[in-house]
Enzyme design. Structure first.
Site, PDB file in Angstrom:
ATOM      1  N   GLN A  17      38.858  41.889  44.936  1.00  0.00           N
ATOM      2  CA  GLN A  17      39.203  42.781  43.832  1.00  0.00           C
ATOM      3  C   GLN A  17      40.080  43.924  44.342  1.00  0.00           C
ATOM      4  O   GLN A  17      39.686  44.673  45.232  1.00  0.00           O
ATOM      5  CB  GLN A  17      37.916  43.321  43.171  1.00  0.00           C
ATOM      6  N   LYS A  56      34.038  38.662  35.508  1.00  0.00           N
ATOM      7  CA  LYS A  56      34.345  37.400  36.194  1.00  0.00           C
ATOM      8  C   LYS A  56      33.056  36.629  36.484  1.00  0.00           C
ATOM      9  O   LYS A  56      32.977  35.419  36.277  1.00  0.00           O
ATOM     10  CB  LYS A  56      35.114  37.680  37.487  1.00  0.00           C
ATOM     11  N   ASP A 103      43.881  33.833  43.340  1.00  0.00           N
ATOM     12  CA  ASP A 103      44.610  34.970  42.765  1.00  0.00           C
ATOM     13  C   ASP A 103      46.115  34.814  43.014  1.00  0.00           C
ATOM     14  O   ASP A 103      46.914  35.588  42.487  1.00  0.00           O
ATOM     15  CB  ASP A 103      44.113  36.261  43.436  1.00  0.00           C
TER      16      ASP A 103
END
Ligand code: NDP
Length: 293
Positions: A95, A51, A118
């Site tokens: 994450q 990322k 997200d």
């Protein structure tokens, strides 16, 4: 059989990102993404690394915040609060999975929905259900949908069976595909570990999506002749013939199933490529929304 590869479709998304990025830059805005990594899980570390690399390639502002697995819930909330308050950050990604003992839901609840790229905050999941375009859909399901659209696969009126009901993948993809837009209007069934006679159900699918987490679980008995198969699974299995003794496989037994499919995604090189692309697209859109563009 047509192979639906993630790379060219992800490249198309990155080209759109680059165009949007240039417009933002010209207007004096630089999109910024913060990734929070807790603990030292090697797979999570590798995902965070990819990322960061992609942010750099696109010229985005990127921040990686690493914390030990011993961080307290309250300290982690403080990290999120400070990113919420940081004007240079437009997207926050924690994450997952978090190390045992930390409550993921409570952390996600702390993220400003306008920075939740997200798409896991209840506000964004609500917007997904309401088909409100100002929300952010989770990256992997939007990546799957984009692959179907870009590959010219008709979804309207099709029977879609999704195996897996996680919020991150299966449930969110079901919401996207039963919606009214492009790559949607499908009749969706979601299967899970309690589903009875799974092969009979999956054989009814015009489009079969596997998001299970079990290597090569979907075999020839699960797939109708001429079906489109989207394999979300990413599983590392031992392979003594591989350089590092292991390799990645999907939830679909690709070699056994490919010949009976109209189209199928490979693993690696399929859906996985799309997830990061959609994350970048969401972050750039978060910046645009904030800038009022
Ligand atoms: P979860 O473990 O959260 O969910 C797995 C789902 O599969 C559950 O709903 C579970 O059912 C169902 N399931 C498990 N066993 C069976 C079975 N025998 N028959 C039918 N259904 C079953 O996984 P995720 O959704 O997070 O991930 C799924 C896969 O996708 C994993 O391989 C993961 O690595 C991969 N992934 C890939 C991404 C990418 O970028 N390509 C991103 C995210 C995930 P139940 O709810 O009843 O337990």
């Amino acid at each position: 059989m047509k192979l639906i590869e993630g790379k060219p479709i992800a490249e198309a998304v990155y080209a759109e990102c680059a165009k949007s990025f240039a417009e933002l830059k010209a207007a004096g805005h630089t999109p910024g993404l913060a990734v929070v990594l807790v603990g030292d899980d090697p797979a999570s570390r590798a995902y965070v690394g990819s990322k960061e690399r992609k942010c750099r390639e696109l010229g985005m502002h990127s921040v990686k915040i690493e914390k030990p697995a011993t961080i307290s819930q309250e300290e982690l909330h403080e990290v999120i609060e400070s990113l919420n308050a940081d004007d240079a950050i437009h997207g926050i990604l924690v994450q997952l999975p978090l190390p045992k003992g930390l409550d993921e839901d409570q952390v996600i609840l702390r993220i400003d929905p306008a920075k939740d790229v997200d798409g896991l905050h209840p506000v964004n999941l609500g917007k997904l259900a309401m088909e409100d375009p100002t929300g952010f859909a989770p990256c992997t399901p939007s990546g799957c949908q984009r692959m179907l659209i870009e590959s010219g696969i008709e979804t309207t009126g099709k029977n879609v069976v999704i195996v897996g009901r996680s919020l991150l993948v299966g449930k969110s993809l079901a919401l996207l595909m039963m919606g009214k837009g492009e790559g949607a209007n499908a009749t969706v069934t979601v299967a899970h570990s309690r589903t009875k006679d799974l092969p009979a159900l999956t054989r009814s699918a015009d489009i079969l999506v596997a998001a299970i987490g079990i290597p090569k679980f979907i075999g020839p008995d699960h797939v109708k002749e001429g079906a489109v198969v989207i394999d979300v699974g990413i599983n590392r299995i031992d392979d003594p013939s591989a350089k590092n003794g292991s390799r990645l496989v999907g939830d679909v037994d690709f070699d056994a199933v490919a010949d009976q499919c109209e189209a199928i995604t490979p693993v690696p090189g399929g859906v996985g490529r799309m997830t990061i692309a959609m994350l970048m697209a969401n972050t750039i859109r978060a910046c645009r929304l904030k800038a009022g563009l």
